[in-house]
Design a protein around this motif. Structure first.
Motif, PDB file in Angstrom:
ATOM      1  N   THR A   1       0.835  -1.212   0.000  1.00  0.00           N
ATOM      2  CA  THR A   1       0.000   0.000   0.000  1.00  0.00           C
ATOM      3  C   THR A   1       0.864   1.254   0.000  1.00  0.00           C
ATOM      4  O   THR A   1       0.579   2.226  -0.716  1.00  0.00           O
ATOM      5  CB  THR A   1      -0.934   0.007   1.226  1.00  0.00           C
ATOM      6  OG1 THR A   1      -1.784  -1.143   1.182  1.00  0.00           O
ATOM      7  CG2 THR A   1      -1.800   1.263   1.242  1.00  0.00           C
ATOM      8  N   ASP A   2       1.930   1.241   0.788  1.00  0.00           N
ATOM      9  CA  ASP A   2       2.862   2.383   0.813  1.00  0.00           C
ATOM     10  C   ASP A   2       3.443   2.616  -0.581  1.00  0.00           C
ATOM     11  O   ASP A   2       3.540   3.760  -1.054  1.00  0.00           O
ATOM     12  CB  ASP A   2       4.008   2.128   1.796  1.00  0.00           C
ATOM     13  CG  ASP A   2       3.548   2.035   3.235  1.00  0.00           C
ATOM     14  OD1 ASP A   2       2.539   2.675   3.565  1.00  0.00           O
ATOM     15  OD2 ASP A   2       4.204   1.319   4.017  1.00  0.00           O
ATOM     16  N   VAL A   3       3.856   1.522  -1.230  1.00  0.00           N
ATOM     17  CA  VAL A   3       4.456   1.622  -2.556  1.00  0.00           C
ATOM     18  C   VAL A   3       3.453   2.188  -3.550  1.00  0.00           C
ATOM     19  O   VAL A   3       3.767   3.103  -4.328  1.00  0.00           O
ATOM     20  CB  VAL A   3       4.949   0.234  -3.034  1.00  0.00           C
ATOM     21  CG1 VAL A   3       5.409   0.309  -4.483  1.00  0.00           C
ATOM     22  CG2 VAL A   3       6.077  -0.261  -2.140  1.00  0.00           C
ATOM     23  N   ILE A   4       2.260   1.655  -3.543  1.00  0.00           N
ATOM     24  CA  ILE A   4       1.229   2.087  -4.497  1.00  0.00           C
ATOM     25  C   ILE A   4       0.937   3.572  -4.353  1.00  0.00           C
ATOM     26  O   ILE A   4       0.871   4.318  -5.340  1.00  0.00           O
ATOM     27  CB  ILE A   4      -0.048   1.245  -4.300  1.00  0.00           C
ATOM     28  CG1 ILE A   4       0.199  -0.194  -4.753  1.00  0.00           C
ATOM     29  CG2 ILE A   4      -1.231   1.855  -5.055  1.00  0.00           C
ATOM     30  CD1 ILE A   4      -0.859  -1.174  -4.311  1.00  0.00           C
TER      31      ILE A   4
ATOM     32  N   THR B   1       2.172   0.385 -19.548  1.00  0.00           N
ATOM     33  CA  THR B   1       1.350  -0.682 -20.126  1.00  0.00           C
ATOM     34  C   THR B   1       2.138  -1.980 -20.259  1.00  0.00           C
ATOM     35  O   THR B   1       1.619  -3.070 -19.992  1.00  0.00           O
ATOM     36  CB  THR B   1       0.804  -0.256 -21.498  1.00  0.00           C
ATOM     37  OG1 THR B   1       0.010   0.937 -21.331  1.00  0.00           O
ATOM     38  CG2 THR B   1      -0.053  -1.348 -22.118  1.00  0.00           C
ATOM     39  N   GLU B   2       3.392  -1.883 -20.658  1.00  0.00           N
ATOM     40  CA  GLU B   2       4.225  -3.082 -20.796  1.00  0.00           C
ATOM     41  C   GLU B   2       4.376  -3.823 -19.471  1.00  0.00           C
ATOM     42  O   GLU B   2       4.358  -5.059 -19.437  1.00  0.00           O
ATOM     43  CB  GLU B   2       5.615  -2.694 -21.312  1.00  0.00           C
ATOM     44  CG  GLU B   2       5.643  -2.232 -22.762  1.00  0.00           C
ATOM     45  CD  GLU B   2       7.035  -1.769 -23.167  1.00  0.00           C
ATOM     46  OE1 GLU B   2       7.966  -1.918 -22.331  1.00  0.00           O
ATOM     47  OE2 GLU B   2       7.195  -1.262 -24.290  1.00  0.00           O
ATOM     48  N   LEU B   3       4.508  -3.090 -18.395  1.00  0.00           N
ATOM     49  CA  LEU B   3       4.784  -3.714 -17.108  1.00  0.00           C
ATOM     50  C   LEU B   3       3.529  -4.133 -16.350  1.00  0.00           C
ATOM     51  O   LEU B   3       3.588  -5.042 -15.510  1.00  0.00           O
ATOM     52  CB  LEU B   3       5.606  -2.767 -16.224  1.00  0.00           C
ATOM     53  CG  LEU B   3       7.030  -2.499 -16.697  1.00  0.00           C
ATOM     54  CD1 LEU B   3       7.708  -1.488 -15.791  1.00  0.00           C
ATOM     55  CD2 LEU B   3       7.835  -3.793 -16.729  1.00  0.00           C
ATOM     56  N   THR B   4       2.401  -3.501 -16.627  1.00  0.00           N
ATOM     57  CA  THR B   4       1.180  -3.812 -15.873  1.00  0.00           C
ATOM     58  C   THR B   4       0.126  -4.516 -16.710  1.00  0.00           C
ATOM     59  O   THR B   4      -0.785  -5.139 -16.163  1.00  0.00           O
ATOM     60  CB  THR B   4       0.554  -2.532 -15.291  1.00  0.00           C
ATOM     61  OG1 THR B   4       0.093  -1.695 -16.365  1.00  0.00           O
ATOM     62  CG2 THR B   4       1.564  -1.768 -14.437  1.00  0.00           C
TER      63      THR B   4
ATOM     64  N   HIS C   1       0.555  -3.465  -9.366  1.00  0.00           N
ATOM     65  CA  HIS C   1       1.802  -3.631  -8.627  1.00  0.00           C
ATOM     66  C   HIS C   1       2.296  -5.074  -8.701  1.00  0.00           C
ATOM     67  O   HIS C   1       3.487  -5.324  -8.915  1.00  0.00           O
ATOM     68  CB  HIS C   1       1.601  -3.218  -7.165  1.00  0.00           C
ATOM     69  CG  HIS C   1       2.846  -3.295  -6.349  1.00  0.00           C
ATOM     70  ND1 HIS C   1       2.924  -4.039  -5.185  1.00  0.00           N
ATOM     71  CD2 HIS C   1       4.077  -2.736  -6.528  1.00  0.00           C
ATOM     72  CE1 HIS C   1       4.154  -3.927  -4.686  1.00  0.00           C
ATOM     73  NE2 HIS C   1       4.860  -3.143  -5.470  1.00  0.00           N
ATOM     74  N   ILE C   2       1.391  -6.030  -8.546  1.00  0.00           N
ATOM     75  CA  ILE C   2       1.778  -7.439  -8.621  1.00  0.00           C
ATOM     76  C   ILE C   2       2.332  -7.771 -10.001  1.00  0.00           C
ATOM     77  O   ILE C   2       3.351  -8.459 -10.136  1.00  0.00           O
ATOM     78  CB  ILE C   2       0.584  -8.346  -8.278  1.00  0.00           C
ATOM     79  CG1 ILE C   2       0.201  -8.167  -6.803  1.00  0.00           C
ATOM     80  CG2 ILE C   2       0.919  -9.809  -8.564  1.00  0.00           C
ATOM     81  CD1 ILE C   2      -1.050  -8.909  -6.396  1.00  0.00           C
TER      82      ILE C   2
END
Length: 260
Positions: free
Chosen positions: A173-176, A247-250, A192-193
């Motif tokens: 949550t902190d990261v997001i 987009t590539e990463l998520t 994030h995952i």
């Protein structure tokens, strides 16, 4: 008898080594923790040599055990670049109180960490003998104080011992929240995952949950979740510099944070 050997500043390493073993014994009593074995080798090596020295000093060289022990063979570490990561995975699976004892041992003052009676780390240097000659020994152990200066300088340049660093302490949550604020895109738990897996920090779907890159995260088994580092937040922000890379990463189209 033993107490007299532990008096004085010159015996600080021996005292601290014994103290750490007492702490570990109290922490692991009645537990079966095979993951602990590989992590206490530096402390165990010093403790064993300290015990040998006590036997010799108190009862004479005929009671030393070193000559009666076989030379152990090293099975890993020469070619496997993942040894350090494997050790970190082992340590992350230990109970928090045991981890705290190990962390405190590694956080000792520099002069204590360099004292071989407290914690002894060794460097394996392969030696090739000339053909036609039989070596006097299959392995050589050179005490730290007797290492030739030119070899000591070489080891100092090329052998790097891991130093204690701040452990990851940010939740997902902190990261997001921080990545959203700095990158300017809406960033969800699922995003994030996906980024974790695509950047090699967490394993693919279906594989046991663990950590693949300890620079950015650590899986805390007692909490059953990952904690992340500031370096991970900074990496995500830099990776999300463009909507295309997001987009590539998520796997999802980047949506500006201010969009409805």
């Amino acid at each position: 008898m033993l107490s007299s050997l532990l008096e004085g500043d010159q015996c600080r390493g021996v005292r601290e080594n014994v103290g750490k073993w007492i702490e570990l014994r109290n922490a692991v009593a009645h537990r079966h923790l095979p993951a602990l074995d590989a992590l206490v080798i530096p402390l165990a090596q010093s403790g064993l040599l300290n015990f040998e020295n006590v036997l010799v000093e108190e009862f004479g060289p005929e009671y030393q055990v070193g000559e009666k022990l076989s030379v152990p063979l090293q099975l890993s570490g020469f070619r496997d670049p993942g040894v350090l990561s494997s050790l970190k995975r082992l340590q992350s699976s230990l109970p928090p109180d045991v981890q705290a004892v190990l962390a405190a041992a590694d956080a000792a003052p520099a002069e204590l960490l360099s004292d071989p009676t407290y914690m002894l780390r060794v460097a394996f240097v392969p030696v090739v003998h000339g053909s036609g000659r039989s070596p006097d020994s299959v392995a050589y152990f050179v005490p730290p104080g007797e290492v030739p200066s030119e070899l000591a300088e070489t080891l100092e340049r090329y052998v790097v011992l891991a130093k204690p660093t701040a452990r990851p302490n940010f939740t997902a949550t902190d990261v997001i929240n921080e990545v959203q604020r700095r990158a300017g895109f809406k960033f969800s738990v699922h995003d994030h995952i996906q980024a974790c897996r695509n950047l090699g920090v967490r394993p693919p779907v279906g594989e046991p949950e663990t950590t693949l890159d300890f620079r950015y995260a650590e899986y805390i088994s007692s909490l059953k979740r990952h904690l992340y580092s500031q370096a991970w937040i900074d990496l995500l922000v830099s990776e999300f510099a463009t909507p295309q890379r997001f987009t590539e990463l998520t796997g999802r189209t980047a949506v500006p944070l201010e969009a409805p």
